[in-house]
Design an enzyme around this catalytic site. Structure first.
Site, PDB file in Angstrom:
ATOM      1  N   HIS A   1       6.603   4.318  12.597  1.00  0.00           N
ATOM      2  CA  HIS A   1       6.541   4.249  11.126  1.00  0.00           C
ATOM      3  C   HIS A   1       7.572   5.248  10.606  1.00  0.00           C
ATOM      4  O   HIS A   1       7.343   6.455  10.634  1.00  0.00           O
ATOM      5  CB  HIS A   1       5.105   4.608  10.701  1.00  0.00           C
ATOM      6  CG  HIS A   1       4.859   4.635   9.225  1.00  0.00           C
ATOM      7  ND1 HIS A   1       4.005   3.755   8.596  1.00  0.00           N
ATOM      8  CD2 HIS A   1       5.343   5.423   8.239  1.00  0.00           C
ATOM      9  CE1 HIS A   1       3.968   4.012   7.298  1.00  0.00           C
ATOM     10  NE2 HIS A   1       4.774   5.039   7.057  1.00  0.00           N
TER      11      HIS A   1
ATOM     12  N   ASN B   1       9.878   4.351   2.745  1.00  0.00           N
ATOM     13  CA  ASN B   1       9.782   3.631   4.004  1.00  0.00           C
ATOM     14  C   ASN B   1      11.057   2.856   4.299  1.00  0.00           C
ATOM     15  O   ASN B   1      11.754   2.401   3.389  1.00  0.00           O
ATOM     16  CB  ASN B   1       8.646   2.600   3.905  1.00  0.00           C
ATOM     17  CG  ASN B   1       7.281   3.247   3.859  1.00  0.00           C
ATOM     18  OD1 ASN B   1       6.770   3.700   4.869  1.00  0.00           O
ATOM     19  ND2 ASN B   1       6.693   3.310   2.676  1.00  0.00           N
TER      20      ASN B   1
ATOM     21  N   CYS C   1       9.255   9.331  -1.270  1.00  0.00           N
ATOM     22  CA  CYS C   1       8.641  10.387  -0.483  1.00  0.00           C
ATOM     23  C   CYS C   1       8.288  11.502  -1.440  1.00  0.00           C
ATOM     24  O   CYS C   1       9.177  12.116  -2.021  1.00  0.00           O
ATOM     25  CB  CYS C   1       9.606  10.873   0.594  1.00  0.00           C
ATOM     26  SG  CYS C   1       8.974  12.299   1.479  1.00  0.00           S
TER      27      CYS C   1
ATOM     28  N   ARG D   1       0.826  -1.214   0.000  1.00  0.00           N
ATOM     29  CA  ARG D   1       0.000   0.000   0.000  1.00  0.00           C
ATOM     30  C   ARG D   1       0.863   1.268   0.000  1.00  0.00           C
ATOM     31  O   ARG D   1       1.022   1.908  -1.022  1.00  0.00           O
ATOM     32  CB  ARG D   1      -0.942  -0.025   1.225  1.00  0.00           C
ATOM     33  CG  ARG D   1      -2.138   0.908   1.091  1.00  0.00           C
ATOM     34  CD  ARG D   1      -1.889   2.355   1.473  1.00  0.00           C
ATOM     35  NE  ARG D   1      -1.352   2.508   2.824  1.00  0.00           N
ATOM     36  CZ  ARG D   1      -0.859   3.650   3.286  1.00  0.00           C
ATOM     37  NH1 ARG D   1      -0.844   4.729   2.533  1.00  0.00           N
ATOM     38  NH2 ARG D   1      -0.365   3.713   4.516  1.00  0.00           N
ATOM     39  N   ASP D   2       1.497   1.574   1.112  1.00  0.00           N
ATOM     40  CA  ASP D   2       2.276   2.811   1.221  1.00  0.00           C
ATOM     41  C   ASP D   2       3.433   2.808   0.218  1.00  0.00           C
ATOM     42  O   ASP D   2       3.812   3.852  -0.316  1.00  0.00           O
ATOM     43  CB  ASP D   2       2.820   2.942   2.654  1.00  0.00           C
ATOM     44  CG  ASP D   2       3.209   4.374   3.006  1.00  0.00           C
ATOM     45  OD1 ASP D   2       2.847   5.295   2.251  1.00  0.00           O
ATOM     46  OD2 ASP D   2       3.875   4.561   4.036  1.00  0.00           O
TER      47      ASP D   2
ATOM     48  N   HIS E   1      10.406   6.743   7.799  1.00  0.00           N
ATOM     49  CA  HIS E   1      10.902   6.836   6.418  1.00  0.00           C
ATOM     50  C   HIS E   1      12.396   7.133   6.473  1.00  0.00           C
ATOM     51  O   HIS E   1      12.875   7.826   7.368  1.00  0.00           O
ATOM     52  CB  HIS E   1      10.150   7.940   5.662  1.00  0.00           C
ATOM     53  CG  HIS E   1       8.773   7.516   5.230  1.00  0.00           C
ATOM     54  ND1 HIS E   1       8.309   7.661   3.952  1.00  0.00           N
ATOM     55  CD2 HIS E   1       7.773   6.923   5.926  1.00  0.00           C
ATOM     56  CE1 HIS E   1       7.071   7.186   3.873  1.00  0.00           C
ATOM     57  NE2 HIS E   1       6.721   6.747   5.059  1.00  0.00           N
TER      58      HIS E   1
END
Lengths: 300, 300
Positions: free
Chosen positions: A207, A249, A240, A15-16, A209
């Site tokens: 979470h 990520n 990003c 997803r991300d 990055h």
């Protein structure tokens, strides 16, 4: 110093990660990625997002992906559902766990989801109520917890206020996201310390990055604060959008390698994980964003 | 937890970094790099190596580099000198601080420097004696402290034994090098804990390679153990000859960013450092290995 004995990794690559990739990816390839990840031992996979394809074209096939993945017992297959419409669509596709997201920064909220933080939280109340009525668990994301591309520094107390609201309305876990990757280990520890005053630490997740290369140090900082859930993306998938050319990520492989070195259990097989990541990188024709994967694959 | 208030970064890019680059680099470019680094505030720069050009062709011009750099007050310009011949050549070029290196792994020592650990240490004795007589400080490197490409795991006690010998013969500081980058935060802490039983922690340094993406977490682990000297390489220059395609030394920019976030002083200007790193990357026509540099430069 007592580190957690067991850590749950929340795999956000499908997803991300994929939503930030530019080229179209077939439903087959998404399904294969999710199945590869569950076969590698990931027990929590964020499979897709039920949002308007106008906004996130990459997530258009999420419903189909959900119907075609091979569901393994004990694995949670989650979806991001920003509103009631997405929530209903997700449930229709068989989703049993969803996630909502808010921002810790007012300007990011305005620019990214077009409303104030308060409005975005208010919109989640009916969704959380509906989820509760239907026995669906809801995870809450907060973005920009260690910095905002528009506002710069974001006070930990501001993050804590948003986290309290999400927790109070029924999110069982709050994932604190360093969306732009500017956070460092000291700020990470302070953040968990402050947010952890209101919310039990076993209900918080990190979470990170890796835009500034700090993600793994931040994961370690989180572990030292007793955090035992971390989001990561296989092969470091995703970019990003706020810093072009920058990495996205933190790579699941690199986090897993750290955890294995610390003797922390996850139930994940590193070799299979590396293979899953390299396979999707081949599909995307892009370099593998995991240093562990690159080192192991080059070692031959 | 008390972190050091001040950290000294030992910049190894011009030596450990460039020696692993394949294309020839002119003396002019090396001099410019060293001068850029001292201008950015680096107070310790390993400028070159006095070894046979047969073995390390990239370091052939080290004597000339030393005569042409602009020496700033308060900056240490060091050279690697593996033997008496190199030591004499370094002193003739005006070098006032040198470094020697040994391995913590027997097989690495045999393969890399063609002799046993004991023999390599014995060879340093006359060099250390000569250095003492001439007021030259000697730094000691130990390689493979968290893993060996031939032997795998390396016990911390074995590292401690080599460290004790180097310290006893007069090395004022011992840099513990994770040559292949396989170490993780837990092992790093344990290593400093064990070696720190014999040698004061302010005489120990950490030298981490980012091959498995762990370097910055390991730096943070070192800080938590009270270590206040770290080796790093601007733009992450250098590769790891034991894992092709893998990254080399941890990038100075990324370490500095971590330290700034922790409120630790270094005296280094990040903007100038980023510019210095990007300049040498342009010369080498290679991507910048620092994530901080990439993020800042792409932000534009």
């Amino acid at each position: 110093m007592t580190l957690p004995q067991h850590v749950r990794l929340v795999e956000v690559g499908p997803r991300d990660g994929l939503q930030n990739e530019k080229q179209p990816i077939s439903v087959e390839d998404k399904v294969r990625l999710v199945d590869d990840l569950s076969a590698a031992g990931l027990a929590y996979i964020e499979v897709g997002s039920f949002v308007s394809p106008k906004w996130v074209p990459q997530m258009a096939g999420s419903a189909e992906v959900f119907t075609r993945i091979q569901r393994r017992p004990g694995v949670t297959y989650a979806a991001l559902t920003p509103n009631m419409k997405g929530f209903e669509a997700a449930l229709a596709a068989g989703v049993r766990e969803v996630a909502v997201f808010a921002a810790a920064s007012e300007r990011f909220s305005q620019k990214n989801i077009n409303c104030s933080i308060a409005d975005s939280l208010a919109r989640f109340v009916p969704l959380l109520d509906a989820a509760k009525a239907r026995g669906v668990r809801v995870r809450g994301y907060i973005s920009c917890v260690l910095g905002c591309p528009y506002e710069g520094e974001v006070p930990a107390a501001q993050v804590a206020a948003v986290a309290r609201e999400l927790y109070a309305m029924g999110c069982y876990e709050i994932s604190l996201g360093d969306t732009i990757g500017t956070g460092t280990a000291g700020a990470t520890r302070q953040l968990f310390e402050v947010v952890g005053r209101d919310i039990p630490r076993d209900r918080l997740a990190g979470h990170f990055h890796d835009t500034y290369g700090q993600a793994l140090a931040n994961v370690y900082a989180g572990l030292l604060e007793g955090i035992s859930v971390f989001d990561s993306s296989v092969a470091g998938l995703g970019g990003c959008p706020y810093a072009k050319g920058a990495t996205g990520n933190v790579a699941t492989e690199d986090v897993l390698y750290l955890l294995q070195g610390l003797g922390i259990e996850t139930g994940i097989d590193l070799d299979r994980l590396v293979a899953a990541g390299q396979r999707i990188c081949n599909v995307l024709d892009k370099p593998n964003g995991s240093r562990v994967a690159r080192a192991r694959l080059s070692r031959g």
